[in-house]
Enzyme design. Sequence first.
Site, short mmCIF file in Angstrom:
data_model
loop_
_atom_site.label_atom_id
_atom_site.label_comp_id
_atom_site.label_asym_id
_atom_site.label_seq_id
_atom_site.Cartn_x
_atom_site.Cartn_y
_atom_site.Cartn_z
N CYS A 2 0.59 -1.22 -0.10
CA CYS A 2 -0.06 0.36 0.09
C CYS A 2 0.79 1.08 -0.42
CB CYS A 2 -1.08 -0.33 1.82
SG CYS A 2 -1.78 -1.60 1.26
N ARG A 27 5.40 -0.20 -6.19
CA ARG A 27 4.91 -0.42 -4.32
C ARG A 27 4.72 -2.45 -4.79
NH1 ARG A 27 7.30 2.90 -0.29
NH2 ARG A 27 5.55 1.94 1.06
N TRP A 73 -3.09 -2.80 -1.16
CA TRP A 73 -2.78 -4.44 -1.36
C TRP A 73 -3.25 -5.46 -0.60
CZ3 TRP A 73 0.68 -8.02 1.15
CH2 TRP A 73 0.73 -9.38 0.08
N ASN A 99 -1.94 2.47 5.65
CA ASN A 99 -1.29 1.64 5.95
C ASN A 99 -0.90 0.52 6.66
OD1 ASN A 99 -0.62 2.26 3.17
ND2 ASN A 99 1.00 2.93 2.81
N GLY A 100 -0.81 -0.37 6.39
CA GLY A 100 -0.62 -1.61 8.24
C GLY A 100 -2.13 -2.68 7.87
N GLU A 477 18.16 -18.13 -6.42
CA GLU A 477 17.67 -16.79 -6.77
C GLU A 477 17.33 -16.65 -7.85
OE1 GLU A 477 17.14 -13.85 -6.04
OE2 GLU A 477 17.23 -11.98 -7.51
N LYS A 481 12.89 -15.49 -9.15
CA LYS A 481 13.08 -14.52 -10.81
C LYS A 481 11.73 -15.16 -11.42
CE LYS A 481 14.05 -11.52 -9.50
NZ LYS A 481 14.69 -11.14 -7.73
N GLU A 484 7.88 -15.31 -9.70
CA GLU A 484 7.38 -14.51 -9.66
C GLU A 484 7.19 -13.24 -11.22
OE1 GLU A 484 9.35 -10.90 -7.28
OE2 GLU A 484 11.33 -12.20 -8.51
N HIS A 500 16.83 -37.54 -4.26
CA HIS A 500 16.82 -38.07 -3.10
C HIS A 500 14.38 -37.29 -3.23
CE1 HIS A 500 20.00 -38.86 -1.42
NE2 HIS A 500 20.58 -37.37 -1.74
N LYS A 595 6.33 -4.79 -3.80
CA LYS A 595 7.68 -4.25 -4.13
C LYS A 595 8.19 -3.94 -2.47
CE LYS A 595 11.70 -2.62 -6.04
NZ LYS A 595 12.46 -4.45 -6.17
#
Length: 600
Positions: A2, A27, A73, A99-100, A477, A481, A484, A500, A595
């Site tokens: 947010c 964001r 968000w 926000n929060g 990583e 990438k 996402e 395994h 973000k």
Amino acid sequence: MCGIVGYIGNQDSKEILLKGLEKLEYRGYDSAGIAVMNDNGVQVFKEKGRIADLRNIVDEDVMANTGIGHTRWATHGVPSTVNAHPHQSNSGRFTLVHNGVIENYDILKREYLQGVALKSDTDTEIIVQLIDLFVNEGFTAEEAFRKTLTHLKGSYAIALLDAENNETIFVAKNKSPLLVGLGETFNVVASDAMAMLQVTDQYVELMDKEIVIVTKEEVKIQTLNGEEISRDPYTAELDASDIEKGTYPHYMLKEIDEQPLVMRKIIQKYQGDNEELTIDQEIVEAMNNADRIYIIAAGTSYHAGLVGKQFIEKIAEIPVEVHISSEFGYNMPLLSKKPLFIFISQSGETADSRAVLVSVKEMGHKALTITNVPGSTLSREADYTLLLHAGPEIAVASTKAYTAQIAVLSILAEVTAKSRGLELGFNLVQELGIVANAMEVLCDSKEEFEDIASKFLSTTRNAFFIGRGIDFYVGLEGALKLKEISYIQAEGFAGGELKHGTIALIENGTPIIALATQESVNLSIRGNVKEVAARGANPCIISMKGLETEEDSFIIPEVNELLTPLISVIPLQLISYYAALHRECDVDKPRNLAKSVTVE
Ligand code: F6R
């Protein structure tokens, strides 16, 4: 996650708010809204989807010099127009963005708002309805705002409008980031300076449990008890062009291409007068006083931490543990006697990491934050900060911050090692220079990565990244990438671990992206590739010059073995980028992601 903007001044606020929200798009969000206030009251416009959708419904004829805006968000309640902010009290007098997360919203609802018909599923609406309730009980708007804040548990950044006072925006903050920006005849509110750089570069940081009364002439900061606080503004050292895409189709591609430049900038920023790498002596002492280092981070920053562990253990000879921040708080390992905590965070605002920082500070331990954002919460609250100097990273998928984190960690390890009289056997400034050149070569090879993406990833449902040692960490990583931004299910594994269990997933054509940049494990990783190829997998081997064979799909230039993550990740970033493009995904703003993850 947010974002909040607010404006109070002499200009029409609509366009300033909308432009501010556009700057916060990076964001991540799923709905957006603005509320503007003039003598006729407050008008709210909100819409599910993009800011462009919101623009379409904003009434161009409304003129108002005061307003607030929000990108949401979703946490409580699905993404929808009803759940989008701003929220209004039932009387229509109060309008608020937040926000929060209000952890006790359900308790507050049961205790105070039984008779109130709520319109949304959000925790936010509770705040605005409570303010209304307290005003109805006889409190002034400001008193009701303060009283409401004392009831809230959790995190909040809030901007509030009172339709009966169009000269003021009420602001408050606890845990979630919020700044006030200063102008000559106006003032603004913003989650980050980028949003309001269009009107000012002068900002005042807000601390937890502060409230601010913002008018066009004045910014009055107070504690919740009403004690006045004076704090000097700082100049946001952001270049407006840093946050533009320029000729690039996507921020992600621009940021991948910026990596050689960032490497050179980091070398320059950390070089002292004698051209030796240097770090604040207090940080070096803290490293040397520690019997164990705990690296705490999330996502890509966690992956950089895994590489950093190799540097600090191998170069500076201090034991290191790397922990996912959201786990560490609840599952704290037995700590050593003299721990030092290193928080790695591009944004410096990640709530999971901040929660750990707060608890280790309470335990009396020292903490260093490695971040891209000076003045961010994690930077302010740690004892020491090392900056990444990567410039704003706008694409949700982190690229240049990851390599910057690794470079800064290598410098931290090198400077610490030297202070302990340890021999490195190489000159890090030179080696990082070679890395920057190699990065350039890779950034110039985009067509090859586009081909690899289309050959291996255009139709697949899943993909595996394998490597051994430091290559395994880069594989993690690479998988993050790819998943996402392209939504291909991708996982990273240690090369020897597939057999395994996971090898059961290998089918005809399953892409296996293998990294082979380490001499000591070159033969064994190639053995692992043979095992999956024998079961129908489609291997794509990325090796380093000197270790290559004919079957390799791409050979990266030779760099110091320890520093290979800085360059072996670039093919993985670019392959992911092109895979996402082929699938027509929204590269810079992948679905469901944010973000800056400012909720735990
Ligand atoms: C992935 C990505 C995230 C972040 C994570 C931590 O591309 O960007 O996994 O790395 O959310 O964020 P920071 O580094 O801001 O703490």
